[in-house]
Scaffold this motif. Structure first.
Motif, PDB file in Angstrom:
ATOM      1  N   PRO A  89      -8.178  -9.784   4.504  1.00 39.21           N
ATOM      2  CA  PRO A  89      -8.349  -8.415   4.982  1.00 39.21           C
ATOM      3  C   PRO A  89      -8.561  -7.418   3.853  1.00 39.21           C
ATOM      4  O   PRO A  89      -8.293  -7.703   2.675  1.00 39.21           O
ATOM      5  CB  PRO A  89      -7.024  -8.134   5.702  1.00 39.21           C
ATOM      6  N   LEU A  90      -9.060  -6.250   4.218  1.00 43.28           N
ATOM      7  CA  LEU A  90      -9.134  -5.109   3.319  1.00 43.28           C
ATOM      8  C   LEU A  90      -7.907  -4.229   3.530  1.00 43.28           C
ATOM      9  O   LEU A  90      -7.422  -4.090   4.654  1.00 43.28           O
ATOM     10  CB  LEU A  90     -10.383  -4.276   3.591  1.00 43.28           C
ATOM     11  N   GLN A  91      -7.421  -3.644   2.458  1.00 45.53           N
ATOM     12  CA  GLN A  91      -6.373  -2.631   2.578  1.00 45.53           C
ATOM     13  C   GLN A  91      -6.980  -1.254   2.394  1.00 45.53           C
ATOM     14  O   GLN A  91      -7.787  -1.033   1.491  1.00 45.53           O
ATOM     15  CB  GLN A  91      -5.266  -2.839   1.553  1.00 45.53           C
ATOM     16  N   MET A  92      -6.609  -0.337   3.268  1.00 45.58           N
ATOM     17  CA  MET A  92      -7.012   1.064   3.182  1.00 45.58           C
ATOM     18  C   MET A  92      -5.784   1.908   2.876  1.00 45.58           C
ATOM     19  O   MET A  92      -4.805   1.872   3.618  1.00 45.58           O
ATOM     20  CB  MET A  92      -7.618   1.531   4.512  1.00 45.58           C
ATOM     21  N   ASP A  93      -5.818   2.629   1.768  1.00 43.75           N
ATOM     22  CA  ASP A  93      -4.811   3.646   1.455  1.00 43.75           C
ATOM     23  C   ASP A  93      -5.472   5.004   1.641  1.00 43.75           C
ATOM     24  O   ASP A  93      -6.409   5.342   0.911  1.00 43.75           O
ATOM     25  CB  ASP A  93      -4.297   3.497   0.025  1.00 43.75           C
ATOM     26  N   ALA A  94      -5.012   5.759   2.630  1.00 42.97           N
ATOM     27  CA  ALA A  94      -5.650   7.030   2.987  1.00 42.97           C
ATOM     28  C   ALA A  94      -4.698   8.189   2.715  1.00 42.97           C
ATOM     29  O   ALA A  94      -3.593   8.226   3.270  1.00 42.97           O
ATOM     30  CB  ALA A  94      -6.059   7.013   4.455  1.00 42.97           C
ATOM     31  N   TRP A  95      -5.156   9.119   1.862  1.00 41.49           N
ATOM     32  CA  TRP A  95      -4.366  10.301   1.533  1.00 41.49           C
ATOM     33  C   TRP A  95      -4.825  11.478   2.391  1.00 41.49           C
ATOM     34  O   TRP A  95      -6.027  11.733   2.523  1.00 41.49           O
ATOM     35  CB  TRP A  95      -4.537  10.668   0.060  1.00 41.49           C
ATOM     36  N   SER A  96      -3.879  12.179   2.950  1.00 43.68           N
ATOM     37  CA  SER A  96      -4.195  13.394   3.702  1.00 43.68           C
ATOM     38  C   SER A  96      -4.328  14.567   2.737  1.00 43.68           C
ATOM     39  O   SER A  96      -4.060  14.446   1.528  1.00 43.68           O
ATOM     40  CB  SER A  96      -3.103  13.691   4.722  1.00 43.68           C
ATOM     41  N   GLU A  97      -4.697  15.719   3.277  1.00 40.63           N
ATOM     42  CA  GLU A  97      -4.839  16.921   2.448  1.00 40.63           C
ATOM     43  C   GLU A  97      -3.500  17.373   1.889  1.00 40.63           C
ATOM     44  O   GLU A  97      -3.439  18.078   0.882  1.00 40.63           O
ATOM     45  CB  GLU A  97      -5.482  18.038   3.270  1.00 40.63           C
ATOM     46  N   THR A  98      -2.395  16.957   2.509  1.00 33.62           N
ATOM     47  CA  THR A  98      -1.061  17.335   2.035  1.00 33.62           C
ATOM     48  C   THR A  98      -0.523  16.370   0.990  1.00 33.62           C
ATOM     49  O   THR A  98       0.549  16.595   0.429  1.00 33.62           O
ATOM     50  CB  THR A  98      -0.069  17.383   3.214  1.00 33.62           C
ATOM     51  N   GLY A  99      -1.234  15.284   0.730  1.00 35.13           N
ATOM     52  CA  GLY A  99      -0.800  14.310  -0.250  1.00 35.13           C
ATOM     53  C   GLY A  99      -0.084  13.110   0.328  1.00 35.13           C
ATOM     54  O   GLY A  99       0.236  12.163  -0.394  1.00 35.13           O
ATOM     55  N   ALA A 100       0.179  13.118   1.627  1.00 33.87           N
ATOM     56  CA  ALA A 100       0.818  11.976   2.271  1.00 33.87           C
ATOM     57  C   ALA A 100      -0.171  10.819   2.344  1.00 33.87           C
ATOM     58  O   ALA A 100      -1.372  11.024   2.549  1.00 33.87           O
ATOM     59  CB  ALA A 100       1.297  12.356   3.666  1.00 33.87           C
ATOM     60  N   VAL A 101       0.329   9.593   2.181  1.00 32.33           N
ATOM     61  CA  VAL A 101      -0.539   8.415   2.196  1.00 32.33           C
ATOM     62  C   VAL A 101      -0.140   7.485   3.335  1.00 32.33           C
ATOM     63  O   VAL A 101       1.043   7.288   3.596  1.00 32.33           O
ATOM     64  CB  VAL A 101      -0.502   7.673   0.839  1.00 32.33           C
ATOM     65  N   GLN A 102      -1.146   6.959   4.021  1.00 35.01           N
ATOM     66  CA  GLN A 102      -0.930   5.959   5.063  1.00 35.01           C
ATOM     67  C   GLN A 102      -1.785   4.747   4.757  1.00 35.01           C
ATOM     68  O   GLN A 102      -2.900   4.876   4.251  1.00 35.01           O
ATOM     69  CB  GLN A 102      -1.289   6.525   6.439  1.00 35.01           C
ATOM     70  N   THR A 103      -1.255   3.575   5.095  1.00 36.05           N
ATOM     71  CA  THR A 103      -1.904   2.311   4.750  1.00 36.05           C
ATOM     72  C   THR A 103      -2.227   1.515   6.005  1.00 36.05           C
ATOM     73  O   THR A 103      -1.417   1.442   6.929  1.00 36.05           O
ATOM     74  CB  THR A 103      -0.996   1.479   3.822  1.00 36.05           C
ATOM     75  N   GLY A 104      -3.431   0.936   6.030  1.00 34.57           N
ATOM     76  CA  GLY A 104      -3.835   0.071   7.125  1.00 34.57           C
ATOM     77  C   GLY A 104      -4.578  -1.134   6.590  1.00 34.57           C
ATOM     78  O   GLY A 104      -5.076  -1.122   5.454  1.00 34.57           O
ATOM     79  N   LEU A 105      -4.651  -2.178   7.397  1.00 32.17           N
ATOM     80  CA  LEU A 105      -5.377  -3.396   7.035  1.00 32.17           C
ATOM     81  C   LEU A 105      -6.535  -3.598   7.995  1.00 32.17           C
ATOM     82  O   LEU A 105      -6.406  -3.337   9.193  1.00 32.17           O
ATOM     83  CB  LEU A 105      -4.451  -4.609   7.071  1.00 32.17           C
ATOM     84  N   ALA A 106      -7.653  -4.074   7.470  1.00 33.69           N
ATOM     85  CA  ALA A 106      -8.862  -4.249   8.279  1.00 33.69           C
ATOM     86  C   ALA A 106      -9.430  -5.638   8.065  1.00 33.69           C
ATOM     87  O   ALA A 106      -9.599  -6.077   6.927  1.00 33.69           O
ATOM     88  CB  ALA A 106      -9.904  -3.190   7.913  1.00 33.69           C
TER      89      ALA A 106
ATOM     90  N   ALA B  13      -9.184   1.803   9.669  1.00 32.04           N
ATOM     91  CA  ALA B  13      -9.116   0.389   9.297  1.00 32.04           C
ATOM     92  C   ALA B  13      -9.005  -0.392  10.593  1.00 32.04           C
ATOM     93  O   ALA B  13      -7.936  -0.415  11.211  1.00 32.04           O
ATOM     94  CB  ALA B  13      -7.917   0.123   8.386  1.00 32.04           C
ATOM     95  N   ASP B  14     -10.121  -0.989  11.019  1.00 32.74           N
ATOM     96  CA  ASP B  14     -10.202  -1.580  12.362  1.00 32.74           C
ATOM     97  C   ASP B  14      -9.744  -0.536  13.377  1.00 32.74           C
ATOM     98  O   ASP B  14     -10.394   0.481  13.543  1.00 32.74           O
ATOM     99  CB  ASP B  14      -9.410  -2.883  12.445  1.00 32.74           C
ATOM    100  N   GLY B  15      -8.605  -0.724  14.050  1.00 29.75           N
ATOM    101  CA  GLY B  15      -8.196   0.227  15.080  1.00 29.75           C
ATOM    102  C   GLY B  15      -7.202   1.275  14.616  1.00 29.75           C
ATOM    103  O   GLY B  15      -6.765   2.117  15.411  1.00 29.75           O
ATOM    104  N   PHE B  16      -6.848   1.297  13.324  1.00 26.27           N
ATOM    105  CA  PHE B  16      -5.863   2.243  12.794  1.00 26.27           C
ATOM    106  C   PHE B  16      -6.581   3.419  12.169  1.00 26.27           C
ATOM    107  O   PHE B  16      -7.346   3.263  11.214  1.00 26.27           O
ATOM    108  CB  PHE B  16      -4.971   1.551  11.768  1.00 26.27           C
ATOM    109  N   GLU B  17      -6.343   4.635  12.693  1.00 33.62           N
ATOM    110  CA  GLU B  17      -7.086   5.815  12.255  1.00 33.62           C
ATOM    111  C   GLU B  17      -6.170   6.837  11.600  1.00 33.62           C
ATOM    112  O   GLU B  17      -5.040   7.063  12.046  1.00 33.62           O
ATOM    113  CB  GLU B  17      -7.800   6.469  13.444  1.00 33.62           C
ATOM    114  N   VAL B  18      -6.682   7.452  10.533  1.00 31.09           N
ATOM    115  CA  VAL B  18      -6.018   8.575   9.870  1.00 31.09           C
ATOM    116  C   VAL B  18      -6.992   9.749   9.894  1.00 31.09           C
ATOM    117  O   VAL B  18      -8.135   9.624   9.453  1.00 31.09           O
ATOM    118  CB  VAL B  18      -5.626   8.236   8.421  1.00 31.09           C
ATOM    119  N   ARG B  19      -6.549  10.896  10.398  1.00 27.09           N
ATOM    120  CA  ARG B  19      -7.411  12.070  10.527  1.00 27.09           C
ATOM    121  C   ARG B  19      -7.302  12.967   9.300  1.00 27.09           C
ATOM    122  O   ARG B  19      -6.298  12.979   8.599  1.00 27.09           O
ATOM    123  CB  ARG B  19      -7.024  12.868  11.777  1.00 27.09           C
ATOM    124  N   ARG B  20      -8.374  13.699   9.049  1.00 28.41           N
ATOM    125  CA  ARG B  20      -8.439  14.706   7.996  1.00 28.41           C
ATOM    126  C   ARG B  20      -7.961  14.142   6.651  1.00 28.41           C
ATOM    127  O   ARG B  20      -6.996  14.616   6.058  1.00 28.41           O
ATOM    128  CB  ARG B  20      -7.652  15.959   8.368  1.00 28.41           C
TER     129      ARG B  20
END
Length: 265
Positions: free
Chosen positions: A105-122, A223-230
């Motif tokens: 799988p691929l790992q996605m590390d997504a940072w929001s505008e506030t600096g918070a990070v969320q991780t998903g696998l695809a 990341a596949d079905g896991f979404e992070v907005r903005r």
């Protein structure tokens, strides 16, 4: 990853777990197969039999990321590119003779505008998409070097070989053989540079997307079905330490399906 019984080993009779999508035909198949072959829980299984379409296969693989249990899919859905044909007879023999396909799988590390990070696998792709009528503006960096200062587009994605025949193909990206050890970087409706069609990257590459003008041009990352907005920034890389195994009927391997897809009308 836990060791699993090889269903192809002589004299073995693998313990099967049956899982199914919500479609009536998939649920009916699960009941029929469980009654005929017995069934254990996913934690106890040597092989998981997934019944439904490609979405069900992806859900099953995601649910078993840590177990690493081989999955044999049978189509009780619509497309079924990742599935074998459905049949109730000779299931144990089919599994014993099945060809294995290993994917990472691929790992996605997504940072929001506030600096918070969320991780998903695809398993298929990580995609960035514009959230409004405004085009997205992205800067793309590969392994620490800026390769595209500004991409104006509807979005962009990084696809695994397994996912290269999904959204990536619809976005006119290349089909990748499973053993190629590369990833596809594919733009979605690129406006500037208009002629850029994407790139093929080593499977070890680390891709960074930076969202330019995020207030005016918000972007989501999936990341596949896991979404992070903005999102403000997204890093994508392959998780070589995680592997998933799909089982395909003899002569109908994933590589054969990918090759046939390239010659389809």
């Amino acid at each position: 990853m836990t060791a699993v019984l090889d269903p192809r080993s002589p004299g073995t009779s693998p313990r099967l777990a049956f899982v199914a999508s919500d479609r009536p035909e998939a649920q009916s198949a699960r009941r029929e197969l469980s009654a005929r072959y017995g069934g254990v829980t996913e934690d106890e299984a040597d092989v998981i039999v997934s019944l439904g379409g490609d979405g069900q296969m992806l859900e099953t693989l995601h649910a078993n990321l840590r177990r690493g249990t081989p999955v044999f899919g049978m189509n009780r859905g619509s497309v079924g590119f990742l599935m074998n044909d459905y049949a109730e007879d000779d299931l144990l023999e089919r599994i014993a003779e099945a060809e294995r396909t290993v994917i990472h799988p691929l790992q996605m590390d997504a940072w929001s505008e506030t600096g918070a990070v969320q991780t998903g696998l695809a398993l298929n792709e990580v995609s960035l998409l514009r959230q409004t009528r405004q085009s997205a503006k992205l800067r793309i960096t590969i392994d620490g070097k800026v390769r595209l200062e500004e991409l104006i587009c509807d979005g962009c994605l990084v696809a695994t070989p397994a996912g290269s025949t999904a959204y990536n193909l619809s976005a006119h990206g290349p089909i990748i053989p499973l053993d190629a050890r590369i990833m596809a970087l594919t733009p979605i409706s690129a406006f500037r540079p208009r002629r850029w069609r994407g790139a093929l990257l080593s499977h070890g590459a680390r891709v960074r997307f930076e969202v330019l003008e995020p207030d005016k041009r918000p972007v989501s990352a999936t990341a596949d079905g896991f979404e992070v907005r903005r999102v403000a920034r997204v890093d994508v890389f392959e998780r070589r330490d995680l592997q998933l195994t799909m089982l395909f009927d003899a002569g109908r391997s994933f590589d054969e399906r990918v090759l046939a897809e390239q010659f389809a009308g």
